[in-house]
Each structure stands twice: as C-alpha cells, then as structure tokens.
Design an enzyme around this catalytic site. Sequence first.
Site, short mmCIF file in Angstrom:
data_model
loop_
_atom_site.label_atom_id
_atom_site.label_comp_id
_atom_site.label_asym_id
_atom_site.label_seq_id
_atom_site.Cartn_x
_atom_site.Cartn_y
_atom_site.Cartn_z
N LYS A 248 51.52 -4.36 -20.01
CA LYS A 248 50.61 -3.50 -19.25
C LYS A 248 51.40 -2.43 -18.50
CE LYS A 248 46.94 -3.85 -15.75
NZ LYS A 248 47.47 -2.77 -14.91
N LYS B 55 58.02 -3.17 -18.01
CA LYS B 55 58.55 -3.27 -19.37
C LYS B 55 59.71 -2.30 -19.59
CE LYS B 55 55.07 -0.11 -21.10
NZ LYS B 55 56.02 1.02 -21.05
N LYS C 12 54.36 9.07 -20.98
CA LYS C 12 54.88 9.47 -19.68
C LYS C 12 56.36 9.83 -19.74
CE LYS C 12 53.74 5.78 -17.29
NZ LYS C 12 53.16 4.94 -18.37
N ASP D 218 48.70 -1.47 -22.71
CA ASP D 218 47.37 -1.63 -22.14
C ASP D 218 46.31 -1.61 -23.23
OD1 ASP D 218 48.88 -0.04 -19.72
OD2 ASP D 218 47.40 -1.46 -18.98
#
Length: 271
Positions: free
Chosen positions: A9, A14, A40, A127
């Site tokens: 998530k 991570k 991102k 996600d």
Amino acid sequence: MDQIAIYGKGGIGKSVVATNLSARYAMAGERVLHVGCDPKVDSAVRLLHGKKLVTVMDLAGDGAEDIPFASIVNRGRHDIDCIEAGGPEPGTGCAGRGVARTIELLGESGALESGAYDVAVFDVLGDVVCGGFASPLRLGFARKVVIVVSDQPMSLFAANNITRAIHRYASNGVGLAGLVANSIMETTNRDLILRFAEALGTRVLAFLPRDPAVMEAENRRHTVSEWAPESSAACALAELAKVLRDLDPSAQPLPRTLSEDDFFRFVQGVA
C-alpha cells in the site's frame, strides 16, 4: 538472476525496503538493477545522490517509439542501475501506463536475460493492482514477491488484493516470498500480522523496527543501510536481504486469498 518485486500500500514503506535491498546487494558486490514502478518517482532518489533523473515517461511522452535501454538507465551509487517509470501529470492520464511501458522496454531489451545483472529489484505501488502495476507479475519479471504490511486493516486489505494477482499470474513463475512488517513498535499488533500470514498460507519474512535512523537517511537521500549500517533497521534489512537471496521461489506455496467478507471477519475476529 534474482528478480524481486516489493509491493504494498502507498506510504507503507515499500520504497524504503526496496532501495535498502538494492543498496545491500550492490555493497556486497552484486550487479543490481533497481526499477521504480510508481508515478511519484520517489524510489531511486535514495540511490542517486541528487543526480537528475530521466524517467521512461519523460522519453515516451515525447512520442518516441524506439527508446534505447541505455537512455532510461540512471547510474546510482555503488554502480546501481536505476530506472524510474514516471507517470503523467496529475489528472491527465493513466498512472499505470509508465509502469507498463517500462516493463515492455525491459522485455524488448533482453536486459534481464543478458547476464548484465545479478539482482533486479522492482518497487511497485500495490494499492490497486491494475494492468499497468501488475506488469511485473503479468510478464513474469517478479519471481519473488514481497508484500510490505503493517497492522492497519487497509494495509492488509491491499496485501490480500495483491495475492489475487499472484494467483492469476502464478503460471509465469511468480511466487509470494512472504510478508514484511514495517515500522514495528511495542504497540504494533504482531499477532494480527502473524495470523494474517497464516491465513494466506505464507510467512512473515521480517519485522522491521521503527528507527529514527531511517528518517535521517531519507532526509539525506540515502538508505539507512548506507547512512547508519549498525542501526537496528539496517541490521534487520541486512538479514532480510540474505533471507530473500537464499529463498527458492519454486518451493513457495501458492498463497490463499480471502474473500472480502472473510477478510473483514478475520480483522474483526483477531484485532
């Protein structure tokens, strides 16, 4: 070669796990390819020491059809080759497109079969496992899948969803290595995480402690394995790196997936 994919998530840590694994392997003398699969573009920044980063979408966004593999590689510390998928401007396109194109380029280049690398580490947003973000699984590049979790229900919910994709693409050689519990404190419900792993038919590979040295390293665009190698987090990550390197993906059982109703009954029953 080893092909390790770190899923989880958003915000679960991570990228901290993935970049520290890459740094650990490289510092041990292995040839490492680190692939950031998040729009991102916030993974390889820890490995590049402030160098300007060129993403796959920087090049693909210009309409280029033939993109040389070398043009998407950013050389980082310890000679780690870093690739970042990148993504469109917010609100303008599919976030998974960059990931899908990156994995396609890897396949077309033959880089993972060329013998140029000993380890490839994929840092993947988990996600929503859409077609783009599932590309490392769909094309069989993720031989050892690690899901980073906490004791928060939505973290476990995302992990449960990721097992669905592992089921779908297991025939491609994809296997679940196990879970990694991140940022563990005294108040963390370890029992919940252990029971969840048992419910999925897998195991917890590591409990990584919450350690201020991680944030100190992040502020300096470094991994904690480099910045504070004797810290509790760095030592736990070193052990995780060894466990993963020694793990045989073909010997791992196919994980179970809980239905949505079963998942929430599980959380309510043991939380």
